[in-house]
Write a protein that holds these residues in place. Sequence first.
Motif, short mmCIF file in Angstrom:
data_model
loop_
_atom_site.label_atom_id
_atom_site.label_comp_id
_atom_site.label_asym_id
_atom_site.label_seq_id
_atom_site.Cartn_x
_atom_site.Cartn_y
_atom_site.Cartn_z
N MET A 37 -1.59 3.94 -5.97
CA MET A 37 -0.20 3.97 -6.42
C MET A 37 0.58 5.08 -5.72
SD MET A 37 -0.66 3.52 -10.51
CE MET A 37 -1.76 2.28 -11.19
N SER A 38 1.82 4.86 -5.50
CA SER A 38 2.67 5.84 -4.83
C SER A 38 2.89 7.03 -5.74
CB SER A 38 4.01 5.20 -4.48
OG SER A 38 4.94 6.19 -4.13
N ASP A 39 3.04 8.24 -5.11
CA ASP A 39 3.35 9.41 -5.92
C ASP A 39 4.80 9.40 -6.41
OD1 ASP A 39 4.66 9.91 -3.59
OD2 ASP A 39 3.65 11.81 -3.16
N HIS A 83 5.02 0.87 -8.49
CA HIS A 83 6.08 -0.04 -8.08
C HIS A 83 5.86 -1.40 -8.75
CE1 HIS A 83 8.67 -1.61 -4.46
NE2 HIS A 83 9.25 -1.77 -5.63
N ILE A 84 6.83 -1.84 -9.54
CA ILE A 84 6.70 -3.08 -10.30
C ILE A 84 7.70 -4.10 -9.79
CG2 ILE A 84 7.02 -4.12 -12.59
CD1 ILE A 84 5.99 -1.58 -13.82
N PHE A 143 3.09 -3.86 -4.23
CA PHE A 143 3.42 -3.65 -5.64
C PHE A 143 2.16 -3.29 -6.42
CE2 PHE A 143 6.81 -6.43 -4.11
CZ PHE A 143 7.92 -5.77 -4.59
N ASP A 144 2.36 -2.49 -7.46
CA ASP A 144 1.25 -2.11 -8.33
C ASP A 144 1.07 -3.09 -9.48
OD1 ASP A 144 0.44 0.59 -7.20
OD2 ASP A 144 2.58 0.88 -7.49
N PRO A 203 -2.15 -6.79 -10.23
CA PRO A 203 -2.11 -7.18 -11.65
C PRO A 203 -0.85 -7.98 -11.98
CG PRO A 203 -2.66 -4.85 -11.40
CD PRO A 203 -2.23 -5.33 -10.06
N VAL A 204 -1.01 -8.95 -12.89
CA VAL A 204 0.09 -9.80 -13.31
C VAL A 204 0.18 -9.81 -14.83
CG1 VAL A 204 1.04 -12.14 -13.35
CG2 VAL A 204 -0.08 -11.28 -11.28
#
Length: 226
Positions: free
Chosen positions: A1-3, A7-8, A50-51, A78-79
Amino acid sequence: MSDLGPHILVVDDDARLRDLLQRYLSRNGFRVTAAPDAADARTKLAGFDFDLLVLDVMLPGESGFDLTRHLRRDSEVPVLLLTAMTTAENRIEGLETGADDYLAKPFEPRELLLRIRAILRRRGPAEAPPAQLRLGEFEFDLARGELARDGEPVHLTTAELTLLRLFAGQPGATVSREDLLPETGANSLRAVDVQITRLRRKIEPDPKNPRYLQTVWGRGYVLWPD
């Protein structure tokens, strides 16, 4: 994941709900991109990492079920499915597509937030470091809501902090003045512009020629951190 925060991608054809989710999740430390249908979602998925996806089931054209099945061929993103269909069969079908969770409409935003965090905990590191943005000599801690210049705290009014948190939650995304109006409690679009000007005085080397909090003419404002 980005610091800069997970991101969704929010995919829903209901523009009002899509915008509400984008603002709510941004205020809670996420970067948010939105899409109105599966076709646009595919385009954004091809261009960004995207996370997690928050995905409506009943979309025009390709359904959320179908998009999830497609994703599961070569992606483990993940969804979380959203749907007004609440029967056991619908829930089972959603999970059988490979979705990580299933939330029925209507729902409380707080429940959605808790489910998103639970999925991310299962899929990623136990705890992400505090999200921080660099703006030249300034550093903004999104989780704490604190702005510092060379380590020294910078005072922000409630309105300035609300604005900075909103922009920092979705760097690079243009936010309209109309969307900023209810978020800041301003009573007019002109009042929003005044608050933007005041925030620029706190974070810009030259407020009259902003480097970070820029105007997108005819659309709104955007934050471009270092």
